[in-house]
Scaffold this motif. Structure first.
Motif: not given
Length: 207
Positions: A102-126
């Protein structure tokens, strides 16, 4: 999850998805199964930063180090979601076989939606992450690096029930390559363990 320490001539590198980790189900399933079924194959699953430049630097050092230690080493790539995109870039650079789940194909187009957000890993990484415009530019550069048609050897594993990515894009992008596209399923790829042995056969039995 570092590479198993041995003189094994074969290395499987698992590349996890965006904000995921080596503790993901698919990664641990493959690692644990390899210990039992293929102790002759070493396994590596580095923690990949959401920042694409940092993620690629980690993966490049791993592969360069492997070939520096053993020029005849056989390396196969197994990438899930965003890891599938990175696996494709590396497969082209190093002429390595890759299985893409289930690979991402053109990920650059999705990345602007994440700009300015605080991203927390699903893994629970601190720790938290914030992507920048430079990350978007780096991802776009990686996309631009990929030739069409692709020149390495790929197997696409995708499910139409993927709630995150449209598998039709991957079907077109990897046209001419081996493809297994199932109805139903999800982004995690339901029933993934069915393909562990076929993945090993594809990556290492044809080299």
């Amino acid at each position: 999850m570092s590479a198993q320490q041995s003189a094994n001539p074969s290395l499987l590198i698992y590349l996890h998805g965006f904000l995921s980790s080596p503790q993901s189900f698919k990664c641990r399933s493959m690692c644990d199964w390899l210990v039992r079924a293929h102790s002759d194959i070493a396994f590596a699953a580095p923690q990949l930063s959401p920042h694409p430049g940092k993620a690629m630097a980690v993966l490049t050092r791993l592969i360069d180090g492997r070939f520096a230690a053993d020029a005849d080493s056989r390396v196969g790539l197994l990438g899930s979601s965003m890891g599938g995109f990175f696996a494709t870039v590396l497969a082209e650079r190093y002429r390595l076989p890759a299985v893409l789940v289930n690979p991402a194909v053109r990920p650059a187009r999705f990345m602007p939606a994440y700009l300015g957000q605080t991203l927390t890993p699903y893994s629970g990484e601190a720790r938290d992450y914030r992507l920048t415009e430079a990350d978007v530019d780096t991802m776009q550069q990686l996309e631009d690096e990929l030739p069409q048609p692709l020149t390495s050897r790929y197997w696409l594993l995708a499910q139409r029930g993927d709630e995150t990515l449209d598998c039709r894009e991957a079907e077109v992008f990897y046209r001419g390559e081996r493809q297994t596209v199932e109805d139903g399923g999800n982004h995690s790829f339901a029933g993934y363990e069915r393909y562990r042995q076929p993945i090993i056969d594809f990556l290492f039995k044809q080299q």
